[in-house]
Design an enzyme around this catalytic site. Structure first.
Site, PDB file in Angstrom:
ATOM      1  N   SER A 177       0.702  -1.134  -0.007  1.00  0.00           N
ATOM      2  CA  SER A 177      -0.080  -0.068   0.043  1.00  0.00           C
ATOM      3  C   SER A 177       0.827   1.273   0.008  1.00  0.00           C
ATOM      4  O   SER A 177       0.346   2.357  -0.543  1.00  0.00           O
ATOM      5  CB  SER A 177      -1.263  -0.055   1.153  1.00  0.00           C
ATOM      6  OG  SER A 177      -0.238  -0.121   2.415  1.00  0.00           O
ATOM      7  N   HIS A 205      -5.029  -3.002  -3.239  1.00  0.00           N
ATOM      8  CA  HIS A 205      -4.593  -2.029  -4.214  1.00  0.00           C
ATOM      9  C   HIS A 205      -4.571  -2.671  -5.748  1.00  0.00           C
ATOM     10  O   HIS A 205      -3.969  -2.268  -6.710  1.00  0.00           O
ATOM     11  CB  HIS A 205      -3.208  -1.429  -3.882  1.00  0.00           C
ATOM     12  CG  HIS A 205      -3.617  -0.705  -2.539  1.00  0.00           C
ATOM     13  ND1 HIS A 205      -4.011   0.497  -2.509  1.00  0.00           N
ATOM     14  CD2 HIS A 205      -3.294  -1.143  -1.190  1.00  0.00           C
ATOM     15  CE1 HIS A 205      -4.026   0.918  -1.150  1.00  0.00           C
ATOM     16  NE2 HIS A 205      -3.748  -0.034  -0.380  1.00  0.00           N
ATOM     17  N   LYS A 237     -11.490   1.288  -2.514  1.00  0.00           N
ATOM     18  CA  LYS A 237     -10.416   1.965  -3.119  1.00  0.00           C
ATOM     19  C   LYS A 237     -10.868   1.935  -4.791  1.00  0.00           C
ATOM     20  O   LYS A 237     -11.498   2.948  -5.056  1.00  0.00           O
ATOM     21  CB  LYS A 237      -9.304   1.216  -3.041  1.00  0.00           C
ATOM     22  CG  LYS A 237      -8.541   1.410  -1.656  1.00  0.00           C
ATOM     23  CD  LYS A 237      -7.617   0.699  -0.717  1.00  0.00           C
ATOM     24  CE  LYS A 237      -7.602   1.341   0.495  1.00  0.00           C
ATOM     25  NZ  LYS A 237      -7.077   0.247   1.358  1.00  0.00           N
TER      26      LYS A 237
HETATM   27  C1  LIG Z   1      -7.259   0.273   2.869  1.00  0.00           C
HETATM   28  C2  LIG Z   1      -6.459  -1.101   3.218  1.00  0.00           C
HETATM   29  C3  LIG Z   1      -6.983  -2.103   4.197  1.00  0.00           C
HETATM   30  C4  LIG Z   1      -8.419  -1.673   4.998  1.00  0.00           C
HETATM   31  O1  LIG Z   1      -9.528  -1.465   4.011  1.00  0.00           O
HETATM   32  P1  LIG Z   1     -10.776  -0.596   4.682  1.00  0.00           P
HETATM   33  O2  LIG Z   1     -11.781  -0.936   3.805  1.00  0.00           O
HETATM   34  O3  LIG Z   1     -10.396   0.976   4.208  1.00  0.00           O
HETATM   35  O4  LIG Z   1     -10.973  -0.835   5.982  1.00  0.00           O
HETATM   36  C5  LIG Z   1      -6.780  -3.120   4.166  1.00  0.00           C
HETATM   37  N1  LIG Z   1      -5.548  -3.699   3.591  1.00  0.00           N
HETATM   38  C6  LIG Z   1      -4.915  -2.805   2.546  1.00  0.00           C
HETATM   39  C7  LIG Z   1      -3.778  -3.373   2.017  1.00  0.00           C
HETATM   40  C8  LIG Z   1      -5.212  -1.585   2.787  1.00  0.00           C
HETATM   41  O5  LIG Z   1      -4.799  -0.570   1.734  1.00  0.00           O
END
Ligand SMILES: *Cc1c(COP(=O)(O)O)cnc(C)c1O
Length: 392
Positions: A177, A205, A237
């Site tokens: 991330s 991602h 995302k």
């Molecule tokens: C954003 C993210 C999460 C958490 O997801 P949310 O729906 O925002 O709680 C988990 N793992 C990774 C790698 C992330 O980037």
């Protein structure tokens, strides 16, 4: 000392170390040009990789979903909160990922807590990449298993640490991330098989961005459900909405329904969000031009940055880190960019290791080439300033 004075001192320490974090108040939707504190800034900070968070069809689906289903789901999935549209989205996600079943969670954070703690018991060994997302690490803590971490993206190091021993679970980000690089998934899949371990890939991602029709890092690496039994994905995302899911075999999903506490003891997502996500998922699958445009922006940014004599981390994804070292330099650079009307949030420890504070530049399909050129121009003037302040 305890009480408010102690908290105050600790906050002062964060400020002094350039680690104090503050929120910004947006006055409009998530899109490249955002209104913040009365100014319009061009943002390179969001995870809305495909530009769907403010897509008119997705907005309309949310509106229509609320008209049909109301706003709150009213209950957990296992009580009476699991509506027809949640079910339909789970079926869409199973089809999209090519897996038997998918299970919705309210957030990705909760999905990781739930799946790891449901599958790992006290004293069992879990292995995780050093740079895994905090939610994977926290899931290991909650499980009371024994967490071991291996050097970043280093499958050979993991194999030698394991040294033929069994393990319960290996977990990794698919695309990291804060660095944008990929996990060595084919090698991890072989290691997991040999260790008799579950392999969990968090593709927050990669989904929507990599692979055919945006099927993610597993599709990009040609790995199936036998090689990677547990796929976690987020909906906030690239899909531009909110929530998360785990996809895998029927038995895996039934086990999560019975045992994942962050699934059982929480209110289901608003059904209208599920309705909006069905539309954004369909757009993400169908509109390959979004991924093609993103790739051309990535190439343009990387070529431009290297012409400036700066170096981005090795990444072919929309996450393009400019690693600066100290928190002070990262903050100075971000402030200099902001004076040029550009928003790139500096990422500092403890989110990233000490000494690797950075600007995490993220691109989306909603950016234009002209916007990337504006970023490059601003980077050129900001880097002169920030590098000046580093030697000061
Ligand atoms: C954003 C993210 C999460 C958490 O997801 P949310 O729906 O925002 O709680 C988990 N793992 C990774 C790698 C992330 O980037």
């Amino acid at each position: 000392m305890s009480g408010p004075a102690e908290l105050h001192d600790e906050l002062e320490r964060l400020r002094a170390g350039d680690r104090y974090r503050r929120r910004r108040v947006l006055d409009g939707p998530q899109q490249p040009e955002t209104r913040i504190a009365g100014r319009t800034l061009l943002s390179f900070s969001s995870n809305d990789y495909l530009g769907l968070a403010n897509h008119p069809d997705v907005v309309e689906a949310l509106r229509a979903g609320a008209a049909r289903w109301g706003v709150g789901s009213g209950s957990a999935h296992l009580v009476c909160g699991h509506s027809r549209v949640h079910q339909a989205l789970e079926e869409d996600l199973a089809d999209f990922t090519g897996r038997a079943r998918a299970l919705l969670f309210s957030t990705g954070y909760m999905a990781n807590l739930g799946v790891i703690s449901a599958l790992t018991g006290r004293g069992e060994r879990l292995w995780q990449d050093r740079l895994n997302h905090a939610s994977l690490l926290d899931g290991a803590r909650l499980s009371r298993g024994i967490l071991r971490r291996y050097p970043h993206a280093d499958a050979a190091a993991l194999a030698s640490l394991l040294d033929g021993q069994a393990a319960r679970l290996i977990a990794t980000d698919g695309v990291f991330s804060m660095d944008g690089d990929l996990a060595p998934l084919p090698a991890l899949a072989r290691i997991a098989r040999d260790a008799g371990a579950w392999l969990l890939v968090d593709d927050a991602h990669g989904l929507g961005v990599l692979g055919r029709a945006g099927r993610g890092t597993l599709d990009h690496c040609n790995l199936d459900v036998a090689q990677v039994p547990i796929l976690m994905g987020t909906l906030g995302k690239a899909f531009g909405t909110f929530g998360a899911f785990v996809a895998g075999s029927d038995d895996l999903i039934e086990t999560l329904i019975q045992h994942a506490r962050s699934y059982i003891y929480t209110t289901a997502l608003p059904p209208a969000v599920a309705a909006a996500t069905r539309v954004s998922l369909a757009l993400a699958r169908r509109e390959d031009w979004r991924r093609a445009h993103l790739q051309s922006l990535i190439a343009r940014l990387r070529a431009g940055v290297s012409q400036l004599g700066l170096t981005l981390g090795e990444s072919s994804t929309p996450i393009q880190p400019l690693i600066l070292g100290s928190s002070r330099t990262a903050v100075a650079m971000a402030e200099a960019l902001e004076r040029e009307g550009i928003l790139v949030t500096p990422i500092r420890p403890p989110t990233v290791p000490v000494g690797t504070a950075r600007l995490r530049i993220s691109l989306t399909a909603a950016h234009t080439e002209a916007m990337v050129d504006r970023l490059l121009a601003a980077l050129e003037s900001a880097s002169a300033l920030a590098i000046g302040s580093r030697s000061a």
